[in-house]
Motif scaffolding. Structure first.
Motif, PDB file in Angstrom:
ATOM      1  N   ARG A 137      -2.752 -57.612   9.356  1.00  0.00           N
ATOM      2  CA  ARG A 137      -3.655 -57.942   8.254  1.00  0.00           C
ATOM      3  C   ARG A 137      -2.983 -58.747   7.153  1.00  0.00           C
ATOM      4  O   ARG A 137      -3.657 -59.354   6.326  1.00  0.00           O
ATOM      5  N   GLN A 138      -1.642 -58.723   7.119  1.00  0.00           N
ATOM      6  CA  GLN A 138      -0.943 -59.485   6.088  1.00  0.00           C
ATOM      7  C   GLN A 138      -1.074 -60.995   6.302  1.00  0.00           C
ATOM      8  O   GLN A 138      -0.909 -61.770   5.362  1.00  0.00           O
ATOM      9  N   SER A 141      -3.768 -62.725   4.185  1.00  0.00           N
ATOM     10  CA  SER A 141      -3.366 -62.722   2.784  1.00  0.00           C
ATOM     11  C   SER A 141      -2.311 -63.789   2.517  1.00  0.00           C
ATOM     12  O   SER A 141      -2.339 -64.469   1.488  1.00  0.00           O
ATOM     13  N   PRO A 300      -7.179 -62.160  -1.205  1.00  0.00           N
ATOM     14  CA  PRO A 300      -6.680 -60.964  -0.496  1.00  0.00           C
ATOM     15  C   PRO A 300      -7.549 -59.732  -0.711  1.00  0.00           C
ATOM     16  O   PRO A 300      -7.734 -58.929   0.207  1.00  0.00           O
ATOM     17  N   ILE A 301      -8.091 -59.576  -1.919  1.00  0.00           N
ATOM     18  CA  ILE A 301      -8.947 -58.421  -2.204  1.00  0.00           C
ATOM     19  C   ILE A 301     -10.245 -58.502  -1.402  1.00  0.00           C
ATOM     20  O   ILE A 301     -10.697 -57.510  -0.797  1.00  0.00           O
ATOM     21  N   SER A 304      -9.695 -57.802   2.373  1.00  0.00           N
ATOM     22  CA  SER A 304      -9.533 -56.371   2.639  1.00  0.00           C
ATOM     23  C   SER A 304     -10.858 -55.629   2.532  1.00  0.00           C
ATOM     24  O   SER A 304     -11.095 -54.658   3.246  1.00  0.00           O
ATOM     25  N   GLU A 308     -12.502 -61.430   6.880  1.00  0.00           N
ATOM     26  CA  GLU A 308     -12.403 -62.878   6.711  1.00  0.00           C
ATOM     27  C   GLU A 308     -13.661 -63.629   7.103  1.00  0.00           C
ATOM     28  O   GLU A 308     -13.962 -64.692   6.559  1.00  0.00           O
ATOM     29  N   SER A 429     -13.805 -56.334  13.283  1.00  0.00           N
ATOM     30  CA  SER A 429     -13.996 -54.908  13.081  1.00  0.00           C
ATOM     31  C   SER A 429     -15.182 -54.353  13.826  1.00  0.00           C
ATOM     32  O   SER A 429     -15.288 -53.149  14.033  1.00  0.00           O
TER      33      SER A 429
END
Length: 432
Positions: A137-138, A141, A300-301, A304, A308, A429
């Motif tokens: 997941r990084q 970001s 990034p917020i 999360s 995306e 997801s």
């Protein structure tokens, strides 16, 4: 966001900053330079200036459309650091500018030829570098941070352009590129984690697929065969990944729209409201400040919180409203007011890169980013054929009806097509 990961990537981020500063420093300047060199009135736009910008976009786009997949493929084989050296060397030249028409055409031709290799190469290889060295997941970001650093460089560049004389702007741009080249050659490491099997040079051509990618990927992950050419790599990858096809379609329409905005927007402001270099610099400074904040902190917020794919759709919708409002701008303050919608455009490409990078293993990221850059270049080729004639026509006295911002309205419709396509991309997801 992992501070340790961010610290490891500081050298590629510094290289992107210096390269972006050099590139963006000249953007507010070139409109005034072009108009002064080829138009009779220095305060007004003319069709020749618009067409010259369009021809340059088409020529550069044709070159980068061919070169980006090749460069991406070569970076997987010979290393990103080696491939970064070429465009940064070529971008340094030509280092100056004189105020006469003959020199302008010489500069215009030389810059166009060099940009056929250099345009977008640093960004493409920087995305591949981040994708190779950051996982999970990084990654999305860090794509946002990468875009944010590029935008911060734009803040510094447009602020500098506001006060620098035109001749000095060209010299400062060349110095920034030279410093970036030397810094990159000295400090940038090819691999951050040399003990990772997936990054080991001895197995680099075997292209192992990470288990996390198997869990996340909605389609069969394609493993490239190194004997294939870059074109065959692209075709084979597209056939094996539905989500990548959708991401590339979104990339095309998003870039087609942004290139159209580039062709039309500044000339529209100059002809409609009499904007000058300083006005362009002030407006671009505001845009880049808002964009850098959104990419570094908001993106990034949002990723999360909603993923995306939804961030991508949100960005495209905001960009649609931005272009639509600008097309009917009735006063010089309207372009400044619509900067509240700027984050939308800043969300698009980091989201696309994040979605596409999950479709292959980390040792194939150069090819994937090359595919994305190739599609962007193709869109950049096509856009001037549509938007340069439209802009020139509707800013002239021979327009079929009075609508100076008609080309910007067409940009908005193009963004809407990309938005509709983005809604069809499945969220990771939601997969079983």
């Amino acid at each position: 966001m992992d501070d340790y990961t961010l610290g490891e990537l500081r050298h590629i981020l510094t290289t992107v900053f210096l390269s972006g500063f050099a590139d963006i420093l000249l953007k507010p300047v070139m409109t005034d330079v072009t108009v002064a060199a080829v138009c009779s009135g220095p305060k007004d736009s003319c069709s020749l200036a618009v067409y010259l910008t369009g021809v340059q976009q088409v020529t550069v786009g044709l070159g980068t459309m061919v070169m980006m997949p090749v460069i991406g493929n070569l970076s997987d084989r010979y290393g990103i650091k080696a491939l970064l050296t070429i465009p940064m060397c070529l971008s340094i030249l030509p280092p100056g500018y004189r105020r006469d028409t003959n020199f302008f055409y010489a500069y215009y031709i030389t810059k166009t030829l060099f940009d056929m290799v250099c345009e977008g190469t640093v960004d493409c290889l920087a995305h591949a570098y981040v994708a190779k060295n950051v996982h999970g997941r990084q990654r999305i970001s860090m794509f946002g941070v990468l875009a944010g650093v590029r935008t911060v460089s734009g803040v510094c560049a447009t602020f500098s352009a506001r006060f620098l004389p035109i001749a000095s702007a060209f010299q400062v741009s060349a110095v920034s590129l030279l410093i970036g080249l030397v810094y990159m050659r000295i400090f940038l490491k090819e691999r951050l984690h040399s003990n990772n099997d997936d990054e080991d040079d001895s197995v680099d051509l075997k292209m192992r697929v990470e288990p996390s990618l198997i869990r996340d990927a909605p389609t069969k992950t394609h493993v490239f065969n190194t004997k294939y050419s870059s074109l065959k790599d692209m075709i084979s990858l597209i056939k094996n990944s539905t989500i990548l096809i959708q991401a590339l379609v979104v990339t095309f329409f998003a870039t087609f729209s942004q290139s159209g905005m580039h062709s039309a927007f500044l000339y529209f402001l100059k002809a409609r409201f009499g904007f000058t270099k300083n006005d362009f610099a002030e407006l671009l400074l505001l845009v880049t400040i808002i964009g850098s904040i959104s990419q570094l902190f908001i993106l990034p917020i949002l990723v999360s919180a909603i993923g995306e794919r939804k961030v991508l759709s949100t960005g495209l919708l905001m960009e649609f409203f931005n272009a639509a409002c600008l097309s009917v701008a009735w006063s010089a303050w309207v372009p400044y007011a619509t900067t509240v919608l700027v984050p939308g455009a800043m969300f698009i490409m980091p989201s696309v890169c994040g979605i596409a990078s999950k479709q292959v293993g980390s040792s194939e990221q150069g090819k994937v980013q090359g595919c994305i850059s190739g599609v962007k270049a193709f869109a950049g080729v096509m856009a001037p054929f549509v938007y340069s004639p439209l802009t020139a026509l509707f800013l002239s006295d021979n327009a079929p009806f009075y609508f100076p911002g008609f080309s910007l309205l067409c940009v908005a419709f193009s963004v809407m097509i990309g938005f509709i396509q983005s809604l069809l991309i499945k969220d990771h997801s939601s997969l079983p």
